[in-house]
Design a protein around this motif. Structure first.
Motif, short mmCIF file in Angstrom:
data_model
loop_
_atom_site.label_atom_id
_atom_site.label_comp_id
_atom_site.label_asym_id
_atom_site.label_seq_id
_atom_site.Cartn_x
_atom_site.Cartn_y
_atom_site.Cartn_z
N PRO A 72 0.81 -1.23 0.00
CA PRO A 72 0.00 0.00 0.00
C PRO A 72 0.84 1.28 0.00
O PRO A 72 0.45 2.27 -0.62
N ASP A 73 2.00 1.27 0.69
CA ASP A 73 2.82 2.48 0.71
C ASP A 73 3.40 2.78 -0.66
O ASP A 73 3.61 3.95 -1.02
N GLU A 74 3.67 1.76 -1.46
CA GLU A 74 4.16 1.98 -2.82
C GLU A 74 3.07 2.59 -3.69
O GLU A 74 3.33 3.48 -4.52
N ILE A 75 1.85 2.11 -3.52
CA ILE A 75 0.73 2.66 -4.28
C ILE A 75 0.52 4.12 -3.93
O ILE A 75 0.32 4.98 -4.80
N SER A 76 0.62 4.45 -2.63
CA SER A 76 0.45 5.83 -2.20
C SER A 76 1.55 6.73 -2.74
O SER A 76 1.32 7.89 -3.06
N ALA A 77 2.75 6.18 -2.86
CA ALA A 77 3.89 6.98 -3.32
C ALA A 77 3.88 7.22 -4.82
O ALA A 77 4.24 8.30 -5.29
N LEU A 78 3.46 6.21 -5.59
CA LEU A 78 3.58 6.29 -7.04
C LEU A 78 2.24 6.38 -7.77
O LEU A 78 2.19 6.83 -8.91
#
Length: 440
Positions: A72-78
């Motif tokens: 989820p943190d990757e989705i939020s970042a990119l």
């Protein structure tokens, strides 16, 4: 716990037996609806899909499911695609039962590496895999990503730290020339569609005008006239209430391709013309590039013809200083506005952080400019939105998901900074406000 996520609303949590991070269904409106094409066949190794193939599959939601295998943190970042199931690849085997078997599957990761591994796992389990997607590759091809959380740095008097950059909408056919109306709504041009779009203060999006000479920049006069820089044909013109051309030539030659302008309270107009490529067999174009002053008596004056790529134009709150962007230059240029409206005292006002030596020559990406009520200057560049003090000192840079092209203050009390560019429109809540005046 099952989590239903949208990119524009808070999560809605429903009771269940799953871990919160295990499975998420993401939804977002506004994805461009493209023509349906045949599904991509799944060979032994699932193919990496192009943007066109992805968009075609997104247009068939009853036949395909996208599974984002990132954290989820990757989705939020990119950011990610507008509709997706989120199952981190480490949890894929555990949640196979939640993947519909009556649809084709497309797996998603940053550069399609994990997506390929996930696709192989799913194909081995009997799923029909249509292909794999790398969101960064998709974005590089012009695809719109959703769900990315972008925030501002702290800039004293401008924005608080971690103020969210709101994505209003992506996928427009070009975005330029925003201006605010008295009610806080904002107009901007959608060049390739030859129309003006209205962003309501309530968040609504609608067509304001269309088929109007492919406008690139807009301004409002003290008489409530809507003016535009038109590119087809090239002219400075009034669009409303009674259309008329104010200027289309200099020294008997047509303008190349006017880009942006600033309208003073006096009625004087200052506009840039980076020029257009010479067409075979066409009459010689006006000096290319050039920066002009159209005085309130309708006479056009050449201000400068030695600026590589004149672009954005803005006036200070007191209209004693004019700012001009040079897309190919390292500095924002300033002029002193004389009592008769002429310009003098040209000088470098501020050094731009976006300046680079590129394969196509020097470029800062400097484009649209806006000022706030306190005289700070905001410039859209390849670095983002660069903010300068009234004396030219750099105050900070606000980065955006895509490079901005032009700026305006609007919304309630004109306290929101709007940025448009590369088919996208953004909004940022500020601690300041735009200048309360007609013009631009």
């Amino acid at each position: 716990m099952f989590v239903l996520r949208t990119h524009r609303r808070r999560s809605t949590r429903l009771a269940g037996g799953l871990a919160a991070t295990a499975l998420a269904l993401g939804l977002a409106g506004g994805a461009p609806a493209l023509a349906q094409t045949a599904a991509v066949a799944a060979p032994a190794a699932a193919p990496k899909l192009s943007r066109a193939q992805v968009d075609a599959l997104l247009a068939t939601p009853d036949k395909v499911v996208f599974i984002d295998l990132r954290r989820p943190d990757e989705i939020s970042a990119l950011g990610t695609l507008p509709v997706y199931l989120n199952i981190p690849i480490s949890e894929l085997d555990r949640f196979l039962a939640y993947i519909p078997r009556d649809r084709q599957v497309v797996t998603v990761s940053n550069h399609a590496g994990r997506a390929a591994k996930g696709a192989a796992i799913l194909a081995d389990k009997g799923f029909a895999v249509a292909g794999v997607v790398g969101v960064e590759n998709y974005a590089e091809e012009g695809g719109a990503l959703y769900g990315r959380k972008v925030v501002t740095p702290a800039i004293a008097g401008v924005v608080k730290a971690d103020t969210r950059v709101e994505v209003i909408r992506e996928g427009f056919a070009g975005t330029e020339g925003p201006i605010a109306l008295a009610d806080g709504s904002v107009l901007f041009t959608e060049g390739r569609a030859d129309r003006i779009v209205k962003l309501g203060a309530d968040g609504s999006v609608s067509t304001y005008l269309e088929h109007i000479g492919v406008p690139n920049a807009l301004a409002l006069s003290a008489r409530d006239e809507l003016l535009a820089v038109q590119t087809a044909p090239a002219a400075i013109a009034v669009l409303q209430p009674a259309p008329k051309v104010l200027a289309a030539k200099f020294a008997g030659k047509p303008f190349g391709r006017p880009n942006d302008f600033a309208l003073a309270r006096s009625g004087d107009i200052y506009f840039s013309d980076p020029g257009a490529p010479q067409q075979p067999g066409a009459a010689p174009a006006t000096p290319n590039p050039a920066f002009y002053w159209l005085d309130h008596k309708a006479k056009v004056h050449l201000v400068a013809s030695d600026i590589a790529r004149p672009n954005g134009v803005a006036l200070s709150p007191d209209e004693k200083t004019l700012y001009l962007a040079n897309t190919a230059g390292e500095y924002l240029i300033a002029f002193a506005v004389q009592p008769d409206g002429s310009l003098a005292g040209r000088h470098d006002f501020a050094k731009l952080a976006g300046f680079r030596q590129t394969a196509n020559g020097p470029s800062s990406g400097a484009d649209g400019i806006v000022v706030d009520k306190d005289g700070r200057v905001y410039v859209a560049t390849s670095a983002g939105i660069e903010v300068f003090a009234p004396a030219g000192q750099p105050l900070g840079v606000i980065t955006l998901p895509k490079q901005p092209q032009n700026l305006a203050f609007g919304g309630k009390d004109h306290a929101f900074l709007y940025a448009v560019g590369r088919g996208s429109a953004y909004r940022i809540a500020t601690q300041t406000a735009g200048v309360n005046r007609p013009g631009k």
